[in-house]
Scaffold this motif. Sequence first.
Motif, short mmCIF file in Angstrom:
data_model
loop_
_atom_site.label_atom_id
_atom_site.label_comp_id
_atom_site.label_asym_id
_atom_site.label_seq_id
_atom_site.Cartn_x
_atom_site.Cartn_y
_atom_site.Cartn_z
N LYS A 149 36.84 41.25 38.64
CA LYS A 149 37.22 40.49 37.70
C LYS A 149 38.37 41.32 37.93
CE LYS A 149 33.89 38.33 35.27
NZ LYS A 149 33.71 37.31 35.60
N LYS B 192 42.80 41.23 36.99
CA LYS B 192 43.65 41.94 36.58
C LYS B 192 44.17 41.07 34.75
CE LYS B 192 48.40 44.02 35.33
NZ LYS B 192 49.08 44.64 35.97
N TYR B 193 43.83 39.50 35.22
CA TYR B 193 44.07 38.91 33.94
C TYR B 193 43.54 37.89 34.60
CZ TYR B 193 48.98 40.37 34.44
OH TYR B 193 50.09 41.68 34.05
N GLN B 194 42.24 38.04 32.79
CA GLN B 194 41.19 37.42 33.11
C GLN B 194 41.76 35.96 32.06
OE1 GLN B 194 37.40 39.02 32.49
NE2 GLN B 194 38.30 41.12 32.96
N ASN C 285 43.25 37.43 29.34
CA ASN C 285 43.05 38.81 28.59
C ASN C 285 43.20 38.47 27.03
OD1 ASN C 285 43.14 39.51 31.52
ND2 ASN C 285 44.78 40.93 30.23
N GLU C 286 44.27 38.71 26.53
CA GLU C 286 44.16 38.89 24.54
C GLU C 286 45.09 37.91 24.46
OE1 GLU C 286 41.85 40.32 23.00
OE2 GLU C 286 40.99 41.26 24.82
N THR D 161 42.99 31.47 27.21
CA THR D 161 42.79 32.92 26.49
C THR D 161 43.50 33.40 28.43
OG1 THR D 161 40.75 33.33 27.02
CG2 THR D 161 41.31 33.11 25.06
N TYR E 9 52.58 35.94 34.34
CA TYR E 9 51.61 37.34 35.00
C TYR E 9 51.67 37.64 36.53
CZ TYR E 9 49.60 35.99 30.38
OH TYR E 9 49.50 35.48 29.13
#
Length: 162
Positions: A79, A81-83, A141-142, A139, A160
Amino acid sequence: MEFKFNWEENKDKIEELKKVIEENKGKKGALMPVLHEAQRIFGYLPIEVQRMISEGLNIPLAEIYGVATFYSQFSLIPKGKYQIGVCLGTACYVKGAQAIIDKIKEELKLEVGGTTKDRKFSLQATRCIGACGLAPVMTINEDVYGRLKADEIPAILKKYME
């Protein structure tokens, strides 16, 4: 996109996995806990890790692969770093979620379910995340982005990239 497993870079992780396998060897229902730990250790379940689990627990590789591909919490590719998750629930879809996905794909040269070559971004189409009033929703990440328009995507992604 194919990612090459590096045995040398993963030496410490491999040793950690070997301990997990040894602790669970012979236990009934050991596969799921070992797969969860392997996913935590490596971030994904490459075929090399599945083979180690297969040999260590004496479970056929086909069975391990079947479990790893059946459950959505397991991934066979690393995955990013930024999902990025784009909701494709009914409200989001009706309000233009597909255009959001298309713009992300265009900007990052990335397919749904994939990870960029630099492992910075992963893209998933998700089901309802419970933010229907903010449709369409994405989204990272959070972070939650709602009431999106496709032309907002480049500026959001730029945050990002730095």
